[in-house]
Each structure stands twice: as structure tokens, then as C-alpha cells.
Enzyme design. Structure first.
Site, PDB file in Angstrom:
ATOM      1  N   HIS A   1      36.652 -52.842 -16.045  1.00 31.61           N
ATOM      2  CA  HIS A   1      35.548 -52.075 -16.624  1.00 31.61           C
ATOM      3  C   HIS A   1      35.206 -50.936 -15.677  1.00 31.61           C
ATOM      4  O   HIS A   1      34.876 -51.147 -14.508  1.00 31.61           O
ATOM      5  CB  HIS A   1      34.334 -52.981 -16.814  1.00 31.61           C
ATOM      6  CG  HIS A   1      33.140 -52.284 -17.394  1.00 31.61           C
ATOM      7  ND1 HIS A   1      33.145 -51.716 -18.653  1.00 31.61           N
ATOM      8  CD2 HIS A   1      31.910 -52.043 -16.884  1.00 31.61           C
ATOM      9  CE1 HIS A   1      31.971 -51.172 -18.889  1.00 31.61           C
ATOM     10  NE2 HIS A   1      31.201 -51.351 -17.825  1.00 31.61           N
TER      11      HIS A   1
ATOM     12  N   LYS B   1      27.902 -44.679 -15.180  1.00 30.15           N
ATOM     13  CA  LYS B   1      29.302 -44.289 -14.956  1.00 30.15           C
ATOM     14  C   LYS B   1      29.743 -43.194 -15.920  1.00 30.15           C
ATOM     15  O   LYS B   1      30.338 -42.182 -15.517  1.00 30.15           O
ATOM     16  CB  LYS B   1      30.220 -45.508 -15.109  1.00 30.15           C
ATOM     17  CG  LYS B   1      29.934 -46.638 -14.138  1.00 30.15           C
ATOM     18  CD  LYS B   1      30.916 -47.770 -14.284  1.00 30.15           C
ATOM     19  CE  LYS B   1      30.831 -48.440 -15.641  1.00 30.15           C
ATOM     20  NZ  LYS B   1      29.534 -49.112 -15.859  1.00 30.15           N
TER      21      LYS B   1
ATOM     22  N   ASP C   1      35.142 -46.669 -19.952  1.00 30.90           N
ATOM     23  CA  ASP C   1      34.814 -48.043 -20.329  1.00 30.90           C
ATOM     24  C   ASP C   1      35.898 -49.046 -19.938  1.00 30.90           C
ATOM     25  O   ASP C   1      35.652 -49.975 -19.186  1.00 30.90           O
ATOM     26  CB  ASP C   1      34.508 -48.160 -21.821  1.00 30.90           C
ATOM     27  CG  ASP C   1      33.860 -49.497 -22.161  1.00 30.90           C
ATOM     28  OD1 ASP C   1      32.946 -49.902 -21.426  1.00 30.90           O
ATOM     29  OD2 ASP C   1      34.278 -50.124 -23.138  1.00 30.90           O
TER      30      ASP C   1
ATOM     31  N   ARG D   1      26.472 -44.886   6.866  1.00 24.65           N
ATOM     32  CA  ARG D   1      26.014 -43.502   6.922  1.00 24.65           C
ATOM     33  C   ARG D   1      26.967 -42.609   7.708  1.00 24.65           C
ATOM     34  O   ARG D   1      26.749 -41.398   7.794  1.00 24.65           O
ATOM     35  CB  ARG D   1      24.606 -43.447   7.529  1.00 24.65           C
ATOM     36  CG  ARG D   1      23.591 -44.241   6.729  1.00 24.65           C
ATOM     37  CD  ARG D   1      22.202 -44.165   7.326  1.00 24.65           C
ATOM     38  NE  ARG D   1      21.676 -42.808   7.298  1.00 24.65           N
ATOM     39  CZ  ARG D   1      20.457 -42.478   7.717  1.00 24.65           C
ATOM     40  NH1 ARG D   1      19.660 -43.426   8.198  1.00 24.65           N
ATOM     41  NH2 ARG D   1      20.036 -41.231   7.672  1.00 24.65           N
TER      42      ARG D   1
END
Length: 315
Positions: free
Chosen positions: A141, A162, A180, A246
């Protein structure tokens, strides 16, 4: 187990069927490798891979031409008379098979095909194509987009954004592969290829709007049929208690079909532009492949600064 219909191979490679009397509609190819039956023509049948497509080049053809008729009948019959059926023979360079060979092939139901391509070029083409078609395949997915030539697979929970990120990337000039459902095929130990199921190709689902046809709305330059998967971006809800990377000195990976792919976990908060983040991740990944790593450059600068300060303190 994945299979490819012989009729698809004929259409793809533009092969000529020299045995039209044989019903080929039910014949399947199960092996991506091919075989040139040179040793078998001499009578050596140990380890003969009958399940592979058999390629006849100029060398095999010349040897067959010099064989005696009785020997031809014996070898051809032994080659094709087995419980494991040969999917087909392909004669390259428009070589014309011996009539006796065609008779034996028809008798045993083995199709004989012909191509004008040279043996080497045809072998490389058919192996490449069969490796893709018969590769191990899974469905995941997500959304797959071509961003600056890099295949970016965007994953995350349903409804996290998404498809919206993919639509924004398309508007910025990038290309959609699938939305999808992503079909992932392992074509080699280093390469995963993603594609769309036929039923959802070029379509995007946007909640509140419905189905959008990207090819129709944005043109053929906005879509792509297949794309290697180079980078995974995992979208997740922002968690204030979780520490996010980070700097990026250590790469994170995710695994599909045994292949490791670089993965970035991106926390979602209001105001974050996902399309720009995906573009930046793709460009940064591309830059790393070319030998430049911004995180390592920062680390090097910090180390040099600390060393310089220590030297000054020592003086």
C-alpha cells in the site's frame, strides 16, 4: 509461481509462428533463463533444461544441417519426447528449420518460432523481458512517483496524505507510476521495479473528490508505467515524545523481497509541504550517489572547528 503466456512472448518479440497447427493458447513459460541446445544435438541430454525456451543460433543450425537423416530423426525425437514439454524453439536470423525438425515438433506439440534478430541480441532481450515478467512480486500500500529520475515510494497509514503529496509532485512536473497499490518485482539482487495494477493505472483517489485520471488531466508526460524503487518515504503522525533524525549521518533502511532500500520517516504536522520534502529527499539521495553527503560535510566542519579551538586553547 509466475508464468508468461507464450502468446505474449510472440507478440512482444514479434516472432513468426512456423507451426500454426499447434494450439499455443495454453502454453506457459515458467523460467526466465534460456537454453541453446548445442550439446543436446550431439546426443548429450544430461541436465537438459527442457522447461526453458530453446534458442537455435547459426552454430546449432549449421550442425543440424550436417547431420545424417537417421541421426536427425533420433536426436530430434529424443529432444522433444519427454514428460516435461519444451515451451518452444526459436530460430534466429530468419534461419529456416529442417522440414524433419518441423514434422517432429508438430508431432510432439512443440511450437517452432522464428526471428530476424541476431542470436546474441535476441537472447539478451528475451532474458531481460522474462526476468521482469517472472520476477518475485508483492503488492504494498503506497504511492510510487518518479522524482528527478529517482523512484520515490511514499508509504503510511490510510488517509495520511500520500495521494495529495503525489498530486502536488505531479503538478510540479514529476511523474506518477501508481497510487494506492504498488506491485513490486525483484528483477535482480540490487533492483526492485514498481508498477501499477492494470485496473488502477494512471488513477489517483482523493478523499472528498473521488477518482482523478492523471493521464487525462495532466497529459502523458505526467505518468510512467514502471520505475525502479530507490527511496522510501514513510509518512507518520507527529509524535512529540519521539526523537526524529535531524542530521542524517546514519541511514535507515526498509526491506522488500530481501532488498534493502533507504527509508526516511517524515512526521506530519500542519504547514509542512510534503512535495518539497519529497523533492529534497530525492535530490539529497541523488547527491549521495554522486559522492557528496551533506551530513558528513557538517560533521567534518564541526570536527575541524573543535580541533582548531583545542589548538588555540593549547597555545
Amino acid at each position: 509461481m509466475a508464468t508468461v503466456a507464450l502468446t505474449k512472448l510472440i507478440d512482444k518479440m514479434k516472432l513468426q509462428n512456423l507451426t500454426p497447427d499447434i494450439n499455443i493458447s495454453s502454453i506457459k513459460i515458467t523460467q526466465p533463463d534460456i537454453n541453446r541446445p548445442a550439446l543436446q544435438l550431439t546426443g548429450f541430454f544430461e541436465h537438459f533444461e527442457r522447461s526453458r525456451v530453446q534458442i537455435i543460433g547459426f552454430v546449432e543450425y549449421t550442425y543440424m544441417e550436417k547431420m545424417e537423416s537417421d541421426r536427425k530423426q533420433e536426436i530430434f525425437t529424443k529432444m522433444m519426447d519427454d514428460e516435461v514439454a519444451i515451451p518452444c524453439f526459436v530460430f534466429c536470423r530468419d534461419l529456416t528449420p529442417d522440414p524433419l525438425f518441423l514434422d517432429v515438433a508438430v508431432k510432439h506439440g512443440v511450437p517452432v518460432l522464428s526471428t530476424s534478430k541476431s542470436t546474441s541480441s535476441f537472447m539478451s532481450e528475451i532474458i531481460r523481458w522474462l526476468n521482469v515478467k517472472l520476477a518475485p512480486c508483492i503488492s504494498v500500500h503506497g504511492v510510487l512517483v518518479d522524482v528527478y529520475g529517482e523512484g520515490v515510494l511514499i508509504t503510511g497509514e490510510s488517509g495520511i496524505g500520500k495521494s495529495e503529496a503525489a498530486l502536488e509532485l505531479i503538478k510540479r512536473g514529476h511523474r506518477l507510476v501508481t497510487d494506492d497499490v504498488v506491485e513490486i518485482r525483484k528483477v535482480s539482487d540490487d533492483t526492485l521495479i514498481g508498477s501499477a495494477p492494470d485496473i488502477t493505472r494512471y488513477l489517483i483517489e482523493l478523499r472528498g473528490i473521488g477518482i482523478v485520471d492523471v493521464k487525462t488531466l495532466f497529459g502523458v508526460s505526467s505518468v510512467k508505467d514502471t520505475q525502479s524503487i530507490d527511496l522510501v518515504i514513510k509518512l507518520e503522525e507527529w509524535n512529540k515524545d519521539k526523537e526524529y533524525d535531524r542530521i542524517g549521518l546514519e541511514e535507515e533502511y526498509t526491506e522488500y523481497l530481501g532488498n534493502k532500500i533507504v527509508c526516511h520517516s517524515i512526521p506530519i504536522r500542519p504547514g509542512r509541504n510534503l512535495a518539497v520534502i519529497c523533492e529534497s529527499a530525492a535530490v539529497n539521495y541523488r547527491q549521495k550517489k554522486m559522492g557528496y553527503n551533506a551530513a558528513k560535510e557538517l560533521y567534518s566542519r564541526v570536527q575541524n572547528s573543535l580541533n582548531k579551538r583545542n589548538e588555540e586553547d593549547a597555545e
